[in-house]
Design a protein around this motif. Structure first.
Motif, PDB file in Angstrom:
ATOM      1  N   UNK A 189       8.570  -9.314   9.330  1.00  0.00           N
ATOM      2  CA  UNK A 189       9.724  -8.417   9.458  1.00  0.00           C
ATOM      3  C   UNK A 189       9.501  -7.121   8.697  1.00  0.00           C
ATOM      4  N   UNK A 190       8.968  -7.216   7.496  1.00  0.00           N
ATOM      5  CA  UNK A 190       8.716  -6.017   6.698  1.00  0.00           C
ATOM      6  C   UNK A 190       7.666  -5.129   7.349  1.00  0.00           C
ATOM      7  N   UNK A 191       6.581  -5.714   7.802  1.00  0.00           N
ATOM      8  CA  UNK A 191       5.537  -4.941   8.458  1.00  0.00           C
ATOM      9  C   UNK A 191       6.031  -4.273   9.734  1.00  0.00           C
ATOM     10  N   UNK A 192       6.803  -4.999  10.531  1.00  0.00           N
ATOM     11  CA  UNK A 192       7.350  -4.437  11.757  1.00  0.00           C
ATOM     12  C   UNK A 192       8.317  -3.302  11.463  1.00  0.00           C
ATOM     13  N   UNK A 193       9.166  -3.474  10.466  1.00  0.00           N
ATOM     14  CA  UNK A 193      10.132  -2.431  10.118  1.00  0.00           C
ATOM     15  C   UNK A 193       9.435  -1.164   9.633  1.00  0.00           C
ATOM     16  N   UNK A 194       8.393  -1.307   8.854  1.00  0.00           N
ATOM     17  CA  UNK A 194       7.667  -0.130   8.366  1.00  0.00           C
ATOM     18  C   UNK A 194       6.958   0.566   9.525  1.00  0.00           C
ATOM     19  N   UNK A 195       6.339  -0.194  10.417  1.00  0.00           N
ATOM     20  CA  UNK A 195       5.681   0.425  11.566  1.00  0.00           C
ATOM     21  C   UNK A 195       6.681   1.125  12.477  1.00  0.00           C
TER      22      UNK A 195
END
Length: 91
Positions: free
Chosen positions: A34-40
């Protein structure tokens, strides 16, 4: 410049680490994804458009991302809310 040097590699690393740890008993996989997707999504318009199309095609993925949105806080959650598919109105 900061996004290319720090944020995008960190987001990709978080996605990969989340995918690796998802099947383990440690509850780290889903939050890392979730964190990686949100940052991307926050740093890339092409990823934002891709996620919007994906959410429009799959109700299950749309529901999963909708449950993640409020848990990421105001700064990152707003970018995921912007990827919601358009509402289909019956005519």
């Amino acid at each position: 410049m900061l996004t290319w040097l720090v944020l995008k590699p960190f987001a990709i690393l978080a996605l990969v680490a989340g995918a690796i740890t998802l099947p383990t008993p440690l509850p780290l996989g889903a939050p890392l994804i979730a964190l990686g997707l949100a940052i991307l999504v926050a740093t890339s318009t092409s990823v934002r458009a891709w996620l919007r199309r994906l959410r429009g095609r799959s109700a299950r993925i749309d529901a999963l991302v909708t449950t993640i949105e409020p848990r990421l806080g105001r700064r990152l959650g707003v970018f995921l809310r912007r990827t919601r598919p358009p509402v289909k109105r019956s005519g």
